[in-house]
Design a protein around this motif. Structure first.
Motif, PDB file in Angstrom:
ATOM      1  N   ASP A   5       0.877  -1.169   0.000  1.00 46.77           N
ATOM      2  CA  ASP A   5       0.000   0.000   0.000  1.00 46.77           C
ATOM      3  C   ASP A   5       0.916   1.221   0.000  1.00 46.77           C
ATOM      4  N   TYR A   6       1.036   1.860  -1.157  1.00 51.10           N
ATOM      5  CA  TYR A   6       2.021   2.927  -1.290  1.00 51.10           C
ATOM      6  C   TYR A   6       1.411   4.325  -1.137  1.00 51.10           C
ATOM      7  N   ARG A   7       0.237   4.429  -0.580  1.00 44.92           N
ATOM      8  CA  ARG A   7      -0.389   5.753  -0.531  1.00 44.92           C
ATOM      9  C   ARG A   7       0.481   6.803   0.160  1.00 44.92           C
ATOM     10  N   LYS A   9       4.312   6.879   1.962  1.00 47.55           N
ATOM     11  CA  LYS A   9       5.550   6.379   2.555  1.00 47.55           C
ATOM     12  C   LYS A   9       6.233   7.526   3.304  1.00 47.55           C
ATOM     13  N   ALA A  30       3.276   6.167  11.521  1.00 48.08           N
ATOM     14  CA  ALA A  30       2.513   4.949  11.261  1.00 48.08           C
ATOM     15  C   ALA A  30       1.118   5.017  11.869  1.00 48.08           C
ATOM     16  N   GLY A  33      -1.336   7.571   9.778  1.00 53.69           N
ATOM     17  CA  GLY A  33      -1.780   7.384   8.406  1.00 53.69           C
ATOM     18  C   GLY A  33      -0.744   6.968   7.390  1.00 53.69           C
ATOM     19  N   THR A  35       1.461   4.530   5.336  1.00 51.23           N
ATOM     20  CA  THR A  35       1.199   3.135   4.972  1.00 51.23           C
ATOM     21  C   THR A  35       2.482   2.338   4.763  1.00 51.23           C
ATOM     22  N   VAL A  65       2.159  -1.519  10.078  1.00 51.68           N
ATOM     23  CA  VAL A  65       2.719  -0.795   8.934  1.00 51.68           C
ATOM     24  C   VAL A  65       4.077  -1.381   8.576  1.00 51.68           C
ATOM     25  N   ARG A 208      -2.136  12.277   4.247  1.00 55.62           N
ATOM     26  CA  ARG A 208      -2.846  11.041   3.909  1.00 55.62           C
ATOM     27  C   ARG A 208      -4.260  11.355   3.405  1.00 55.62           C
ATOM     28  N   ASP A 212      -5.658  10.395  -0.297  1.00 56.49           N
ATOM     29  CA  ASP A 212      -6.876   9.597  -0.460  1.00 56.49           C
ATOM     30  C   ASP A 212      -7.914  10.331  -1.303  1.00 56.49           C
TER      31      ASP A 212
END
Length: 220
Positions: A5-7, A9, A30, A33, A35, A65, A208, A212
């Motif tokens: 889940d690379y939303r 880093k 972590a 939010g 990922t 995470v 985050r 999203d």
């Protein structure tokens, strides 16, 4: 479904440790939010890196995470990290995969077309394109690729590996996160936007949420 889940880093960079505890920073990100967490250290000894990586890994143990080590396969193996992020001058991904196993997360940096072609033939779980913008977090001898360069490299990767998560790195804030997602990014990698903020937890939540929202808009 992609392994990674690379939303968002969050890169925990060693110089941050001059002012605060890196393990605490990693855990804060972590829980707020991020990922994926990456520990990057270009200066300390292998022994110091292992000690720091163990502390970060322990701090993240109950968050769920994943945690990857920048460059150093040996450090990642020594501390039982979830994976490694490799650059063009590091161990090749196929050798890293043979040493670390199929369950390990392996990511690659992509800075140009040659890197993109290397990525296509490599057994990796994500790629990160950049720097997209200028950044003060590290010296980068390569000029920024910009949004057009990012989009071009993303298309190259998408054509060969349509399910590969691809992130964007360098100089990214909330507004720029929306821009790179619109250009094809699955997420972003940051240091300063989170860790130079007065409230890293709030900065993580804001970024985050921005990622999203941009992903939802891109999928319409």
């Amino acid at each position: 479904m992609p392994k990674v889940d690379y939303r968002l880093k969050a890169l925990v960079d060693a110089p941050l440790g001059d002012k605060t505890n890196l393990a605490d920073l990693a855990r804060t990100a972590a829980l707020s939010g991020a990922t994926l967490i990456q520990y990057r250290d270009k200066t300390n000894s292998t022994r110091e890196m292992i000690e720091q990586a163990r502390a970060i890994g322990a701090a993240l143990a109950e968050t769920g995470v994943p945690f990857v080590i920048n460059d150093r396969v040996d450090v990642a193996l020594a501390v039982g990290a979830d994976g490694v992020h490799l650059g063009r001058d590091d161990m090749d991904a196929a050798t890293a995969r043979s040493m670390m196993g199929d369950a390990t997360i392996i990511g690659l940096t992509v800075k140009n077309e040659m890197d993109a072609q290397t990525t296509i033939g490599s057994p990796i779980d994500y790629a990160c394109i950049g720097g997209v913008y200028d950044t003060l977090s590290k010296h980068n001898p390569d000029p920024p690729v910009g949004l057009e360069g990012f989009a071009r490299l993303r298309v190259t990767l998408l054509a060969a590996k349509p399910d590969l998560p691809v992130g964007a790195i360098a100089g990214i804030n909330v507004q720029r996160a929306a821009d790179v997602v619109a250009a094809g990014a699955d997420g972003v990698a940051v240091i300063s936007t989170i860790f130079a903020a007065l409230d890293p937890a709030a900065a993580t939540r804001e970024l985050r949420a921005g990622v999203d929202l941009a992903l939802r808009e891109a999928s319409r």
